[in-house]
Structures are given as C-alpha cells and as structure tokens.
Motif scaffolding. Structure first.
Motif, short mmCIF file in Angstrom:
data_model
loop_
_atom_site.label_atom_id
_atom_site.label_comp_id
_atom_site.label_asym_id
_atom_site.label_seq_id
_atom_site.Cartn_x
_atom_site.Cartn_y
_atom_site.Cartn_z
N SER A 145 0.83 -1.21 0.00
CA SER A 145 0.00 0.00 0.00
C SER A 145 0.86 1.26 0.00
O SER A 145 0.56 2.23 -0.70
CB SER A 145 -0.92 0.02 1.22
OG SER A 145 -1.83 -1.03 1.18
N ARG A 165 -11.20 12.15 1.67
CA ARG A 165 -11.83 10.86 1.35
C ARG A 165 -10.74 9.81 1.14
O ARG A 165 -10.25 9.63 0.03
CB ARG A 165 -12.69 10.99 0.09
CG ARG A 165 -13.89 11.89 0.26
CD ARG A 165 -14.67 12.05 -1.03
NE ARG A 165 -13.86 12.61 -2.10
CZ ARG A 165 -13.71 13.90 -2.37
NH1 ARG A 165 -14.34 14.78 -1.64
NH2 ARG A 165 -12.95 14.31 -3.37
N THR A 166 -10.38 9.11 2.20
CA THR A 166 -9.36 8.06 2.10
C THR A 166 -9.91 6.95 1.22
O THR A 166 -11.00 6.43 1.46
CB THR A 166 -9.00 7.50 3.49
OG1 THR A 166 -8.52 8.56 4.30
CG2 THR A 166 -7.96 6.41 3.39
N ARG A 167 -9.14 6.60 0.18
CA ARG A 167 -9.55 5.50 -0.69
C ARG A 167 -9.57 4.20 0.09
O ARG A 167 -8.71 3.96 0.93
CB ARG A 167 -8.56 5.37 -1.86
CG ARG A 167 -9.12 5.91 -3.14
CD ARG A 167 -8.28 5.46 -4.31
NE ARG A 167 -7.70 6.64 -4.91
CZ ARG A 167 -6.57 6.65 -5.58
NH1 ARG A 167 -5.85 5.57 -5.71
NH2 ARG A 167 -6.13 7.76 -6.11
N GLU A 168 -10.53 3.35 -0.20
CA GLU A 168 -10.68 2.07 0.51
C GLU A 168 -9.37 1.28 0.51
O GLU A 168 -9.00 0.68 1.52
CB GLU A 168 -11.80 1.25 -0.13
CG GLU A 168 -12.14 -0.02 0.64
CD GLU A 168 -12.61 0.25 2.07
OE1 GLU A 168 -12.25 -0.56 2.95
OE2 GLU A 168 -13.31 1.24 2.31
N PHE A 169 -8.66 1.29 -0.59
CA PHE A 169 -7.40 0.55 -0.71
C PHE A 169 -6.42 0.95 0.39
O PHE A 169 -5.62 0.14 0.85
CB PHE A 169 -6.78 0.79 -2.10
CG PHE A 169 -5.48 0.08 -2.32
CD1 PHE A 169 -5.46 -1.26 -2.68
CD2 PHE A 169 -4.27 0.75 -2.17
CE1 PHE A 169 -4.26 -1.93 -2.88
CE2 PHE A 169 -3.06 0.10 -2.37
CZ PHE A 169 -3.06 -1.25 -2.73
N ARG A 173 -7.25 2.35 3.44
CA ARG A 173 -7.88 2.51 4.75
C ARG A 173 -7.08 1.86 5.88
O ARG A 173 -6.84 2.48 6.92
CB ARG A 173 -9.31 1.96 4.74
CG ARG A 173 -10.10 2.45 5.94
CD ARG A 173 -11.60 2.40 5.76
NE ARG A 173 -12.13 2.97 4.54
CZ ARG A 173 -12.30 4.28 4.30
NH1 ARG A 173 -11.96 5.15 5.21
NH2 ARG A 173 -12.82 4.71 3.17
N CYS A 174 -6.62 0.62 5.73
CA CYS A 174 -5.84 -0.06 6.79
C CYS A 174 -4.53 0.67 7.04
O CYS A 174 -4.11 0.83 8.19
CB CYS A 174 -5.57 -1.51 6.41
SG CYS A 174 -7.03 -2.55 6.48
N GLN A 181 -5.18 3.83 9.03
CA GLN A 181 -5.44 3.53 10.43
C GLN A 181 -4.13 3.22 11.16
O GLN A 181 -3.91 3.68 12.28
CB GLN A 181 -6.41 2.37 10.56
CG GLN A 181 -7.82 2.73 10.15
CD GLN A 181 -8.73 1.53 10.04
OE1 GLN A 181 -8.30 0.38 10.02
NE2 GLN A 181 -10.03 1.80 9.95
#
Length: 183
Positions: free
Chosen positions: A42, A165-169, A171-172, A175
């Motif tokens: 990522s 807007r954090t892209r789903e890809f 997200r982890c 965090q």
C-alpha cells in the motif's frame, strides 16, 4: 501562493509519515520479524500514485515558473525534475522486488532491506533539499500571477490517503499511521 505552498509542505509532512511507516515495516523484515506485506504494498502504491502523479508535477510547475521569473535562482535548482524521475524509477524497482518476493521468489533479505532503506533515505534527502532550496526560492520570487497560473493548471487534487476521502485501498494503512502517531 499560500495554498500551493501549504499543500506542498503538508505533502512533505505526510510523506514523512509514510516513510516512517515503511521504515517500521523494513525494520521488521530486517530483524526476522514478519512485516505487514499489505502495508508495504500500500505504501509503495501510494508513493507511485500521489507523489509521483500529483506532488512532483506541482513542484515541477513551481520550478518552471521560477525558471521564467528568476533564471539565476532556478539554475541552482537544476536537477529537481530529473530527481523526481529517478525517485520514481527507484520506487518502481523496489515495488517490483517486493512484488516478486510476495509471489514467492527467493530474494536475498538483506538486498531487499538495503533497497528499501536506500529508497527511504533518498526520498528524505530529496524533501530536505526542496525545503531548503526550492520552497524558499519560490516563496521569495514568484508573484501572485505566477501562483495563479500554477493553480489553474493544478486544479484540486485529492490525496487518496491523507485527503478528506481516504480511498478504501489505503484505509488499513491510514489507520496504522494514525495509531502509530498516537503512541
């Protein structure tokens, strides 16, 4: 000026966070731990996405305006655009090596660690050089019209990791970075 320079400085702060996260993962790799390969991938996707596709082109626009406004100062900054291309190439090479390792290819661990640490060090050195040369030169030399010209070309880019807007890809990874900052 302030919006563009704020964006560039903010991008550097965010890139420092990303490089810190990558260094943590490489440290795990180096000490026989188990790095989070998803985070490494990522991070590399992010570096090849936002900095390469948005941040560096904005700096190149600033440099281009600076060459017009103050060629003498700009001569001291020759190599910025080339450095951006070399950083992208180095990051791609590391990403390809990580992909090969994730696909099961046996690669020397110390080679991967050295490659990653070298990329991180080069990125940090590059940002430090920009912050002490390009950014001050742009602030002192560019006019409101120059900044308006850059803004017209720039549009409104959205950072896929640190933006609203954090892209789903990512997200982890986002965090993980937020948790590590809280510690």
């Amino acid at each position: 000026m302030t919006d563009i320079m704020f964006m560039l400085a903010n991008d550097h702060r965010n890139m420092t966070k990303i490089l810190d996260a990558l260094r943590r993962q490489i440290s795990l790799m180096d000490h026989e731990g188990s790095p989070n390969h998803h985070h490494i991938r990522s991070i590399l996707v992010y570096i090849l996405d936002y900095p390469t596709q948005v941040h560096h082109p904005v700096e190149d626009l600033v440099y281009g305006e600076l060459k017009i406004r103050d060629p003498a100062i700009a001569r001291n900054l020759d190599g910025i655009e080339q450095d951006h291309a070399e950083l992208e190439k180095q990051t791609r090479q590391f990403a390809q090596a990580i992909d090969r390792a994730l696909q099961g290819e046996e690669l020397p661990l110390q080679w991967l660690v050295h490659m990653g640490q070298n990329m991180i060090d080069r990125q940090r050195c590059h940002m430090a050089a920009e912050e002490t040369t390009l950014f001050p030169a742009a602030r002192s030399s560019l006019t409101p019209t120059d900044w308006a010209n850059i803004a017209l070309v720039l549009g409104a880019p959205d950072d896929p990791l640190f933006g609203p807007r954090t892209r789903e890809f990512f997200r982890c990874l986002h965090q993980d970075i937020m948790i590590s900052e809280a510690v």
